[in-house]
Write a protein that holds these residues in place. Structure first.
Motif, short mmCIF file in Angstrom:
data_model
loop_
_atom_site.label_atom_id
_atom_site.label_comp_id
_atom_site.label_asym_id
_atom_site.label_seq_id
_atom_site.Cartn_x
_atom_site.Cartn_y
_atom_site.Cartn_z
N VAL A 1 0.97 -1.37 -0.07
CA VAL A 1 -0.10 0.01 -0.06
C VAL A 1 0.72 1.27 0.23
O VAL A 1 0.61 2.40 -0.74
N LEU A 2 1.76 1.32 0.84
CA LEU A 2 2.69 2.60 0.68
C LEU A 2 3.65 2.40 -0.36
O LEU A 2 3.64 3.66 -0.54
N VAL A 3 4.04 1.54 -0.96
CA VAL A 3 4.99 1.73 -2.34
C VAL A 3 3.95 1.99 -3.32
O VAL A 3 4.24 2.75 -4.18
N GLY A 4 2.73 1.53 -3.15
CA GLY A 4 1.88 1.77 -4.21
C GLY A 4 1.26 3.30 -4.54
O GLY A 4 0.53 3.71 -5.35
N GLN A 5 1.38 3.89 -3.35
CA GLN A 5 0.89 5.31 -3.42
C GLN A 5 1.46 6.22 -4.37
O GLN A 5 1.02 6.92 -5.23
N PRO A 6 2.74 6.25 -4.46
CA PRO A 6 3.60 6.90 -5.49
C PRO A 6 3.19 6.77 -6.85
O PRO A 6 3.31 7.43 -7.98
N ILE A 7 3.26 5.36 -6.97
CA ILE A 7 2.83 4.60 -8.33
C ILE A 7 1.53 5.20 -8.76
O ILE A 7 1.10 5.46 -9.97
N GLN A 8 0.60 5.29 -7.73
CA GLN A 8 -0.80 5.56 -7.97
C GLN A 8 -0.90 7.15 -8.40
O GLN A 8 -1.57 7.56 -9.28
N ILE A 9 0.01 7.90 -7.63
CA ILE A 9 0.06 9.35 -7.92
C ILE A 9 0.48 9.68 -9.29
O ILE A 9 -0.09 10.60 -10.21
N VAL B 1 1.64 -2.01 9.69
CA VAL B 1 0.61 -3.11 10.11
C VAL B 1 -0.81 -2.33 9.82
O VAL B 1 -1.67 -2.90 9.42
N PHE B 2 -0.76 -1.11 10.33
CA PHE B 2 -2.13 -0.38 10.12
C PHE B 2 -2.54 -0.07 8.64
O PHE B 2 -3.76 -0.35 8.32
N GLN B 3 -1.59 0.14 7.79
CA GLN B 3 -1.92 0.15 6.23
C GLN B 3 -2.47 -1.53 5.78
O GLN B 3 -3.21 -1.55 4.85
N GLY B 4 -1.60 -2.17 6.24
CA GLY B 4 -2.00 -3.56 5.86
C GLY B 4 -3.43 -4.17 6.34
O GLY B 4 -4.14 -4.95 5.77
N LEU C 1 -8.32 7.14 3.20
CA LEU C 1 -8.31 6.17 4.28
C LEU C 1 -6.78 6.03 4.52
O LEU C 1 -6.52 5.46 5.60
N VAL C 2 -5.73 6.11 3.44
CA VAL C 2 -4.13 5.75 3.83
C VAL C 2 -4.15 7.10 4.78
O VAL C 2 -3.23 6.64 5.89
N LEU C 3 -4.44 8.25 4.69
CA LEU C 3 -4.12 9.26 5.66
C LEU C 3 -4.78 8.94 7.19
O LEU C 3 -4.20 9.18 8.14
N LEU C 4 -6.08 8.32 6.96
CA LEU C 4 -6.59 8.08 8.30
C LEU C 4 -5.79 6.99 8.89
O LEU C 4 -5.57 6.95 10.19
N MET C 5 -5.30 5.81 8.40
CA MET C 5 -4.51 4.49 8.88
C MET C 5 -3.15 5.33 9.25
O MET C 5 -2.86 5.00 10.46
N LEU C 6 -2.66 6.46 8.64
CA LEU C 6 -1.52 7.07 9.25
C LEU C 6 -1.55 7.73 10.49
O LEU C 6 -0.95 7.77 11.22
N TYR C 7 -2.77 8.30 10.54
CA TYR C 7 -3.20 9.27 11.74
C TYR C 7 -3.39 8.15 12.83
O TYR C 7 -2.82 8.37 14.13
N PHE D 1 -2.94 15.44 -0.41
CA PHE D 1 -2.51 14.02 0.27
C PHE D 1 -1.16 13.99 0.47
O PHE D 1 -0.75 13.84 1.53
N MET D 2 -0.33 14.50 -0.42
CA MET D 2 1.15 14.50 -0.20
C MET D 2 1.54 15.34 1.11
O MET D 2 2.37 15.10 2.08
N LEU D 3 1.08 16.50 1.12
CA LEU D 3 1.40 17.33 2.15
C LEU D 3 0.80 16.92 3.44
O LEU D 3 1.45 16.96 4.48
N LEU D 4 -0.59 16.42 3.50
CA LEU D 4 -1.00 15.82 4.86
C LEU D 4 -0.16 14.68 5.16
O LEU D 4 -0.09 14.30 6.36
N PHE D 5 0.23 13.67 4.19
CA PHE D 5 1.01 12.60 4.53
C PHE D 5 2.05 13.01 5.19
O PHE D 5 2.59 12.27 6.00
N VAL D 6 2.93 13.94 4.81
CA VAL D 6 4.19 14.54 5.20
C VAL D 6 3.92 14.92 6.87
O VAL D 6 4.86 14.69 7.69
#
Length: 172
Positions: free
Chosen positions: A39-47, A95-98, A139-145, A64-69
């Motif tokens: 999931v984490l590796v796929g985010q830049p690929i999706q963007i 694990v949360f992303q998984g 949802l990726v940002l929510l799991m990071l939070y 997304f990238m700003l909030l992710f950082v």
């Protein structure tokens, strides 16, 4: 009352059960961890899916990238504050992303199963919905939070108040 010891066959059966449960638990944790890495590796690929560099990025992806950082900085701050090691903090994030990916795949499988039962079209590859892309990023940002540690990972034994030395009163 104590139960009698198990026979040799019972001990072997118990040991086999423990071993298989440990193996399946380890495989499940490994699968969730690897799914989180994907999931984490796929985010830049999706963007950057169109390969046009920074001109390819939409406003939602910039956000997304700003909030992710910012959320990653928050995660690191909490890992330092609660003395969580770098690898434990990274593992927690993955694990949360998984877990998110497992939940998403389960929901997708359920929806496809329902559509196939009712004879609806299941052609999911032809529809590109921007709302779904933004929802996925959110949802990726929510799991990071949610992955940020909330307490110290070192567990201390409860203190018995009768064992704590009490200050003696000194009469002056």
């Amino acid at each position: 009352m104590q139960s009698p010891d198990l026979s040799l066959a019972g001990k072997l059966d118990n040991l086999l059960t423990k071993g298989l449960c440990s193996l399946l638990g380890g495989l499940a944790n490994t699968f969730i961890w690897l799914l989180g890495v994907l999931v984490l590796v796929g985010q830049p690929i999706q963007i950057f899916k169109y390969g046009e560099g920074l001109s390819d990025i939409s406003w939602a992806e910039w956000g997304f990238m700003l909030l992710f950082v910012l959320l990653l900085r928050r995660h690191i701050h909490y890992c330092r504050h609660f003395s969580t090691g770098i690898w434990a903090g990274l593992s927690r994030l993955v694990v949360f992303q998984g877990r998110l990916a497992c939940a998403g795949l389960s929901i997708l499988g359920f929806v496809v199963g329902l559509e196939s039962q009712f004879g609806a079209s299941t052609d999911l590859s032809s529809t590109v919905d921007p709302v779904m892309d933004v929802t996925g990023l959110g949802l990726v940002l929510l799991m990071l939070y949610l992955a940020a540690p909330t307490s110290s990972t070192t567990r201390s034994a409860p203190v018995d108040p009768s064992l704590v030395p009490v200050e003696k009163e000194v009469a002056v």
